[in-house]
Scaffold this motif. Structure first.
Motif, short mmCIF file in Angstrom:
data_model
loop_
_atom_site.label_atom_id
_atom_site.label_comp_id
_atom_site.label_asym_id
_atom_site.label_seq_id
_atom_site.Cartn_x
_atom_site.Cartn_y
_atom_site.Cartn_z
N ASN A 53 -5.61 -8.77 1.75
CA ASN A 53 -4.76 -8.64 2.94
C ASN A 53 -5.22 -9.62 4.01
O ASN A 53 -6.38 -10.02 4.05
CB ASN A 53 -4.78 -7.20 3.49
CG ASN A 53 -6.00 -6.95 4.34
OD1 ASN A 53 -5.99 -7.10 5.56
ND2 ASN A 53 -7.10 -6.55 3.69
N ALA A 73 -0.08 -9.45 6.22
CA ALA A 73 0.36 -9.68 4.84
C ALA A 73 -0.52 -8.89 3.89
O ALA A 73 -1.76 -8.88 4.04
CB ALA A 73 0.31 -11.16 4.50
N TYR A 74 0.10 -8.20 2.94
CA TYR A 74 -0.61 -7.42 1.93
C TYR A 74 -0.11 -7.87 0.55
O TYR A 74 1.09 -7.94 0.32
CB TYR A 74 -0.35 -5.92 2.10
CG TYR A 74 -0.63 -5.40 3.50
CD1 TYR A 74 -1.89 -4.98 3.88
CD2 TYR A 74 0.39 -5.33 4.45
CE1 TYR A 74 -2.14 -4.50 5.15
CE2 TYR A 74 0.15 -4.86 5.73
CZ TYR A 74 -1.12 -4.44 6.07
OH TYR A 74 -1.37 -3.98 7.33
N PHE A 75 -1.06 -8.13 -0.35
CA PHE A 75 -0.67 -8.61 -1.67
C PHE A 75 -1.65 -8.07 -2.71
O PHE A 75 -2.86 -8.04 -2.50
CB PHE A 75 -0.66 -10.14 -1.71
CG PHE A 75 -0.29 -10.72 -3.03
CD1 PHE A 75 1.03 -10.84 -3.41
CD2 PHE A 75 -1.28 -11.11 -3.92
CE1 PHE A 75 1.38 -11.37 -4.65
CE2 PHE A 75 -0.95 -11.65 -5.16
CZ PHE A 75 0.38 -11.77 -5.52
N SER A 77 -2.08 -7.68 -7.29
CA SER A 77 -1.55 -7.95 -8.62
C SER A 77 -2.50 -7.40 -9.67
O SER A 77 -3.72 -7.31 -9.43
CB SER A 77 -1.35 -9.45 -8.84
OG SER A 77 -2.59 -10.13 -8.72
N THR A 82 2.61 -8.71 -10.11
CA THR A 82 2.55 -8.28 -8.72
C THR A 82 2.85 -6.80 -8.60
O THR A 82 3.86 -6.32 -9.10
CB THR A 82 3.55 -9.07 -7.86
OG1 THR A 82 3.27 -10.47 -7.97
CG2 THR A 82 3.46 -8.67 -6.40
N SER A 84 2.01 -5.16 -5.40
CA SER A 84 2.19 -4.86 -3.97
C SER A 84 2.43 -6.17 -3.23
O SER A 84 1.68 -7.13 -3.39
CB SER A 84 0.96 -4.15 -3.41
OG SER A 84 1.07 -3.98 -2.02
N GLU A 85 3.47 -6.17 -2.42
CA GLU A 85 3.77 -7.34 -1.59
C GLU A 85 4.48 -6.86 -0.34
O GLU A 85 5.62 -6.40 -0.39
CB GLU A 85 4.63 -8.35 -2.35
CG GLU A 85 4.84 -9.65 -1.59
CD GLU A 85 5.59 -10.69 -2.40
OE1 GLU A 85 5.86 -11.77 -1.87
OE2 GLU A 85 5.91 -10.40 -3.57
N LYS A 86 3.80 -6.98 0.79
CA LYS A 86 4.31 -6.44 2.03
C LYS A 86 3.97 -7.37 3.18
O LYS A 86 2.85 -7.88 3.27
CB LYS A 86 3.72 -5.04 2.28
CG LYS A 86 4.20 -4.36 3.55
CD LYS A 86 3.56 -2.98 3.67
CE LYS A 86 4.01 -2.25 4.92
NZ LYS A 86 3.38 -0.90 5.03
N TYR A 87 4.93 -7.57 4.08
CA TYR A 87 4.73 -8.41 5.25
C TYR A 87 5.22 -7.66 6.50
O TYR A 87 6.28 -7.03 6.47
CB TYR A 87 5.49 -9.73 5.12
CG TYR A 87 5.15 -10.50 3.86
CD1 TYR A 87 4.05 -11.34 3.81
CD2 TYR A 87 5.93 -10.35 2.71
CE1 TYR A 87 3.73 -12.04 2.65
CE2 TYR A 87 5.63 -11.05 1.55
CZ TYR A 87 4.52 -11.89 1.53
OH TYR A 87 4.22 -12.57 0.37
N ASP A 111 8.90 -4.96 2.45
CA ASP A 111 8.02 -4.31 1.49
C ASP A 111 8.74 -4.23 0.14
O ASP A 111 9.64 -3.41 -0.05
CB ASP A 111 7.64 -2.91 1.99
CG ASP A 111 6.55 -2.28 1.15
OD1 ASP A 111 6.15 -2.87 0.13
OD2 ASP A 111 6.08 -1.19 1.53
N GLN A 112 8.33 -5.06 -0.79
CA GLN A 112 9.01 -5.13 -2.08
C GLN A 112 8.87 -3.85 -2.89
O GLN A 112 9.76 -3.49 -3.66
CB GLN A 112 8.47 -6.32 -2.89
CG GLN A 112 9.19 -6.55 -4.21
CD GLN A 112 8.68 -7.78 -4.93
OE1 GLN A 112 7.88 -8.55 -4.39
NE2 GLN A 112 9.13 -7.98 -6.16
#
Length: 247
Positions: A53, A73-75, A77, A82, A84-87, A111-112
């Motif tokens: 993050n 930003a949070y990522f 895998s 992937t 988690s992917e959040k902005y 937030d995907q």
């Protein structure tokens, strides 16, 4: 003779400069402050993972106004997939009054893998500093706003309709200086609307380790009263970051 005269001549040139700049001289304080941090994260709730993050915050504070922008930003895998992917983008502008300030604010989340893939909130209102001392600071804000939520797609609802709501936003921002090099910060925000209510607690402990470098432990807890079927109401993010401050 030349070897003796040359050092004396150089010393005579440097002495006026030393007289003009005192040994304890410091640059005047700047109105601009920036923070950059990065580290690990632990997710529980709708997302179970651990990964990277990052956060960047820019603040321009003058006598009349204060501008603040924060990007998170949070990522994560797992096995090249992937998970988690959040902005998050937060913008706020304050116009200072004799007592308190008037603010305009925008909060945007993508937030995907969240229960809501897109959340946009725009609000404005009045805030004031309830406590403002060297060690303790507390500011309170209240005002109306508008919220746009886009639920995540599901098998039953492949194309969900966006939720639109007029809200009342209240916030409390608290900061406590524990020691000379450590502090505790907590922001509590409530958004109350006709269709949904949310409560967010963002808190962190920061300890300075070397000059402008600090170690930071943070926790973000968000409760959403109404969520899509199959989603959890509470999301928690715990971070362990290294932070650098530009002044």
């Amino acid at each position: 003779m030349l070897k003796v005269i040359a050092p004396i001549f150089l010393f005579s040139l440097s002495f006026p400069a030393l007289a003009l700049v005192p040994p304890d001289y410091q640059e005047p304080p700047s109105d601009f402050t920036a923070e950059i941090e990065a580290g690990l994260q632990l997710n529980t709730g709708n997302t179970e993972s651990s990964s990277f993050n990052g956060r960047t915050q820019l603040i321009y504070d003058t006598k009349q106004t204060k501008q603040e922008a924060t990007l998170k930003a949070y990522f994560a895998s797992e096995k090249s997939k992937t998970t988690s992917e959040k902005y998050e983008l937060q913008l706020q502008s304050n116009y200072k009054l004799t007592k308190g300030y008037i603010f305009g604010r925008g909060d945007f989340t993508w937030d995907q893998f969240g229960s809501y893939t897109q959340i946009s909130t725009i609000s404005s209102g009045y805030g004031f500093n309830a406590i403002s001392s060297y060690k303790t600071k507390l500011s309170l804000e209240v005002g109306p706003g508008y919220r746009y939520n886009l639920p995540a797609e599901s098998v039953d609802i492949p194309n969900p309709d966006a939720e639109k709501d007029v809200i009342l936003r209240t916030a409390a921002k608290f900061s406590q200086k524990l020691q000379e090099y450590s502090s505790l910060n907590a922001d509590l925000t409530a958004e109350m609307g006709e269709n949904n209510n949310t409560l967010t607690l963002d808190m962190n402990y920061k300890n300075l380790v070397f000059q402008d470098w600090a170690f930071k432990i943070g926790m973000n807890i968000k409760y959403t009263e109404v969520v899509p079927e199959g989603s959890q109401q509470t999301d928690t993010i715990t971070t362990f970051n290294l932070l650098y401050t530009f002044r």
